[in-house]
Design an enzyme around this catalytic site. Structure first.
Site, PDB file in Angstrom:
ATOM      1  CD  GLU A 138      -3.186  -0.440   0.054  1.00 39.63           C
ATOM      2  OE1 GLU A 138      -3.310  -0.150  -1.169  1.00 39.63           O
ATOM      3  OE2 GLU A 138      -3.533  -1.625   0.424  1.00 39.63           O
ATOM      4  CG  ASP A 147       0.058   3.256  -5.879  1.00 41.38           C
ATOM      5  OD1 ASP A 147       0.711   3.898  -5.078  1.00 41.38           O
ATOM      6  OD2 ASP A 147      -1.081   3.381  -6.372  1.00 41.38           O
ATOM      7  CB  SER A 156     -26.614   2.348 -13.629  1.00 43.43           C
ATOM      8  OG  SER A 156     -26.303   1.499 -12.498  1.00 43.43           O
ATOM      9  N   GLY A 182     -13.608   1.690  -1.786  1.00 43.03           N
ATOM     10  CA  GLY A 182     -12.481   1.553  -2.209  1.00 43.03           C
ATOM     11  C   GLY A 182     -12.189  -0.091  -2.919  1.00 43.03           C
ATOM     12  CG  LEU A 183     -14.026  -3.110  -2.246  1.00 45.95           C
ATOM     13  CD1 LEU A 183     -15.161  -4.230  -1.837  1.00 45.95           C
ATOM     14  CD2 LEU A 183     -12.599  -3.765  -1.600  1.00 45.95           C
ATOM     15  CB  SER A 188     -17.445   0.940  -8.042  1.00 45.71           C
ATOM     16  OG  SER A 188     -17.332   2.330  -7.495  1.00 45.71           O
ATOM     17  CB  SER A 189     -14.627   4.564 -10.862  1.00 49.77           C
ATOM     18  OG  SER A 189     -13.159   4.249 -10.135  1.00 49.77           O
ATOM     19  CG  ASP A 202      -7.771   1.052  -8.413  1.00 51.31           C
ATOM     20  OD1 ASP A 202      -7.052   0.403  -7.435  1.00 51.31           O
ATOM     21  OD2 ASP A 202      -8.374   2.081  -7.907  1.00 51.31           O
ATOM     22  CE1 TYR A 216      -2.386   8.274  -3.609  1.00 51.66           C
ATOM     23  CE2 TYR A 216      -2.162  10.498  -4.828  1.00 51.66           C
ATOM     24  CZ  TYR A 216      -1.965   9.073  -4.754  1.00 51.66           C
ATOM     25  OH  TYR A 216      -1.702   8.427  -6.081  1.00 51.66           O
TER      26      TYR A 216
END
Length: 390
Positions: A36, A39, A70, A127-128, A130-131, A175, A225
């Site tokens: 983490e 990157d 959707s 945070g999984l 989706s986009s 991602d 960040y």
């Protein structure tokens, strides 16, 4: 997995016509197992595709419009392929619009219009990814149905560029890469700046990956960040005294860092750099552990990763720490850590299948008592990257 019969029915309700010419595609969500904040420092990440994600039903139409709908959002619309522009009011539809725009600007002609219906199983803001899942499934489907090659590395890159430039979100490549290139029962050891990667078998045996969603709105991510990125850049500047060619922290080994850490006077900058260099080393050791099917070692590296993100990189926060702390108290848990940018979002834990129900109950109760929020849990398997189902 989504019910294709019900989704087909919904598609025909929205767009009319028949099932003839209707195609179904799927792209997964992803979880980063370890590695983490490495990157953007030129280090390794270790993500895996999940079995749940975004299902896309798509059918050619007779004009050159892109119809977007959707099952997750009320908002829908249709757009001329030739004149696609970003519009904040279009909300989620800007992700597929960005892909259509990026494909055309790269010379991939889209010869006809299409109607698209998305069904997402990834909780928004978890945070999984989706986009990334929406972007990759759109790119893959439009390329496949327009007669173009479907190179999944190229699809990851153009999906990232679309999110960076069309949607203005400065995400890294991980991602989209994991969503496009995942493989069932494998994790991906990816070097983010060169895109060299290898698929590593993840033989989890009697253990399950359980994702815990803090359900905390992630407000701090962008500012913190950017601050962490600049602190890492500062460490690189200082370490150039020893390594004049150094551009990214990921370019030095842990041994080299240990020998030269004294050059960094500021303890905060030192902590940030130490996290990055040790975390890259943990990814390498994790891959070795999995090659030996040593899940105990993998779990302890997950734990060490979280502790470093909490103490050295300081990106966890009360909610993630509470979830991890509760997880580690349940028998049958080999490891638990935050996954993603931090300050909310999700944890990932390696849990024996016999302990999963107890885990969900006890961790949920302790988390609620600690921070007064309700957590959601997803028991996951590692699935394939983007694919055509029908």
């Amino acid at each position: 997995m989504a019910n294709h019969k019900e989704l087909t029915q919904r598609f025909l309700e929205i767009y009319g016509g028949t099932e003839q010419g209707l195609h179904i595609f799927h792209a997964p969500g992803r979880v980063n197992l370890i590695g983490e904040h490495t990157d953007y420092n030129g280090g390794y990440v270790f993500p895996a595709a999940l079995t749940f994600g975004t299902t896309l039903l798509i059918r050619e139409r007779e004009d050159n419009q892109l119809g977007l709908a959707s099952t997750n959002f009320e908002l829908r619309g249709s757009f001329e392929l030739e004149s696609i522009v970003y519009n904040e009011a279009d909300d989620w539809m800007n992700y597929p619009k960005g892909i259509a725009s990026e494909l055309q600007s790269r010379g991939y002609a889209i010869p006809a219009g299409f109607d698209l219906l998305y069904h997402g199983e990834i909780p928004n803001g978890s945070g999984l990814s989706s986009s990334a899942s929406i972007e990759v499934v759109t790119a893959y489907a439009l390329l496949a149905l327009s007669g173009h090659p479907t190179d999944t590395v190229e699809i990851a890159l153009l999906s990232q560029k679309s999110e960076n430039e069309f949607n203005g979100v400065k995400c890294g490549i991980m991602d989209q890469f994991a969503v496009a290139n995942g493989k069932k029962d494998h994790a991906i050891m990816l070097m983010c700046d060169t895109l060299e990667y290898k698929l590593v078998p993840f033989n989890s045996g009697a253990y399950k990956l359980v994702i815990g969603n803090t359900n905390k709105r992630r407000g701090l991510v962008d500012s913190k960040y950017n601050e962490r990125r600049s602190q890492c850049e500062e460490a690189v500047q200082i370490l150039r005294q020893a390594f004049p060619e150094l551009e990214l922290l990921g370019q030095i080994t842990l041994e080299q860092y240990n020998a030269n850490e004294h050059l960094i006077a500021d303890p905060v900058i030192r902590n940030r750099a130490r996290h990055v260099v040790e975390e890259i080393d943990r990814v390498i050791r994790s891959v070795e552990a999995l090659k030996q099917d040593d899940l105990d070692q993998f779990g302890s590296l997950m734990n060490a990763s979280h502790d470093s993100l909490r103490d050295l990189y300081e990106v966890t926060g009360a909610e993630l720490d509470a979830l991890v702390e509760a997880a580690r108290q349940v028998p049958g848990v080999l490891g638990s850590r935050m996954t993603g940018a931090g300050f909310g979002g999700c944890t990932v834990s390696l849990v024996h299948e016999d302990s999963v129900d107890r885990f969900i109950q006890e961790v949920g109760e302790k988390y609620k008592a600690a921070v007064d929020l309700q957590a959601d849990f997803y028991v996951c398997d590692i699935g394939n990257g983007v694919e055509q189902l029908k």
